[in-house]
Design an enzyme around this catalytic site. Sequence first.
Site, PDB file in Angstrom:
ATOM      1  N   HIS A 173      -6.369   0.501  -3.328  1.00  0.00           N
ATOM      2  CA  HIS A 173      -4.946  -0.288  -2.910  1.00  0.00           C
ATOM      3  C   HIS A 173      -5.516  -1.695  -3.053  1.00  0.00           C
ATOM      4  O   HIS A 173      -6.579  -2.414  -2.965  1.00  0.00           O
ATOM      5  CB  HIS A 173      -4.675  -0.454  -1.505  1.00  0.00           C
ATOM      6  CG  HIS A 173      -3.664   1.013  -1.429  1.00  0.00           C
ATOM      7  ND1 HIS A 173      -3.773   1.647  -0.197  1.00  0.00           N
ATOM      8  CD2 HIS A 173      -2.395   1.540  -2.225  1.00  0.00           C
ATOM      9  CE1 HIS A 173      -2.725   2.550  -0.188  1.00  0.00           C
ATOM     10  NE2 HIS A 173      -2.115   2.626  -1.184  1.00  0.00           N
ATOM     11  N   CYS A 267      -3.657  -2.949   6.564  1.00  0.00           N
ATOM     12  CA  CYS A 267      -3.036  -1.559   6.082  1.00  0.00           C
ATOM     13  C   CYS A 267      -2.014  -1.216   7.619  1.00  0.00           C
ATOM     14  O   CYS A 267      -1.207  -0.646   7.215  1.00  0.00           O
ATOM     15  CB  CYS A 267      -3.999  -0.430   6.072  1.00  0.00           C
ATOM     16  SG  CYS A 267      -5.290  -0.565   4.696  1.00  0.00           S
TER      17      CYS A 267
HETATM   18  N1  ARG Z   1      -5.148   7.246   4.539  1.00  0.00           N
HETATM   19  C1  ARG Z   1      -4.236   6.342   4.001  1.00  0.00           C
HETATM   20  C2  ARG Z   1      -4.093   6.684   2.444  1.00  0.00           C
HETATM   21  O1  ARG Z   1      -4.824   7.070   1.739  1.00  0.00           O
HETATM   22  C3  ARG Z   1      -4.962   5.115   4.200  1.00  0.00           C
HETATM   23  C4  ARG Z   1      -3.904   4.034   3.679  1.00  0.00           C
HETATM   24  C5  ARG Z   1      -4.497   2.744   3.753  1.00  0.00           C
HETATM   25  N2  ARG Z   1      -3.382   1.439   3.550  1.00  0.00           N
HETATM   26  C6  ARG Z   1      -3.473   0.520   2.731  1.00  0.00           C
HETATM   27  N3  ARG Z   1      -2.665  -0.325   2.822  1.00  0.00           N
HETATM   28  N4  ARG Z   1      -4.316   0.165   2.106  1.00  0.00           N
HETATM   29  O2  ARG Z   1      -2.889   6.465   2.015  1.00  0.00           O
END
Ligand code: ARG
Length: 274
Positions: A173, A267
């Site tokens: 991300h 996150c």
């Molecule tokens: N387990 C979640 C996923 O893979 C983690 C999300 C992390 N969020 C972020 N904004 N980077 O989607």
Amino acid sequence: MRIYLDLVTRSYLMSPPEHFVVEYAINPWMDTNAPVDTELAVKQWEGLRETLVRLGHTVHVLLPEIGLPDMVYAANGAFSVDGVVYGAKFKYPQRAAEAAAHRRFYETLGWRYHLASETNEGEGDFTYLPAAHGGLILAGHGFRTEVTAHAEAQEVLGRPVISLRLTDPRIYHLDVALQPLDDANIAYYPGAFSESAQKVLAQLFPDAVVATEEDALTFGLNLVSDGRNVVLNSEATGLAASLRSAGYVPVPVELSELKKGGGSVKCCVAELRG
Ligand code: ARG
């Protein structure tokens, strides 16, 4: 000495990890065999919430739902600019239902909500700098958000969107690779981006705090800054030192349990830009 012109009270949305477990793996950090201490996750999350409140910010809480263990990563639910909301459309079916919970929240605030047609994971892959080049959205693609969503966000929000391609699967991300430090400047790890994206970032942000691979992999860049105080994962000691030399005030928080899901401070926090 830095003058903190951007220091204003911010509003955030967070969702407690009461139902947090790792029962599926959709990023390289998630190991379904590693035990998760949900109680500790809640305690650490509460520490983050209290830190933001102590810094003078408002934190709204979104009720967690059974069967949505990743709902704690509230950043992914939507992306808002000036009270207009571009809703998320999650890549993986395991998280799809989270978007509706976020939608209900924004509708109770009375904000204009746009249902997305293109796959995008909200603030996970979008961020906004109100004082950079007159108001700029930075957007990531490559792992979760489709590049077609960048054009859709620009249509919905009426701000220029700069598309940046992510290339390292561990940094899946945008908010693990780059975050605003104030209204006009960012911290980022160049190695997370394509060569062309690196050139674009160097051109737009010549004064950026340039982070190392270690800073990124300790989730240091997954930070929340109010323009002065930078709340970041306590493991990221190197980045904390760089931020201090750049005139910011690092505020470390412990979030080890939530790293097991592949996330940290940012996150867990969606910014509400009213
Ligand atoms: N387990 C979640 C996923 O893979 C983690 C999300 C992390 N969020 C972020 N904004 N980077 O989607």
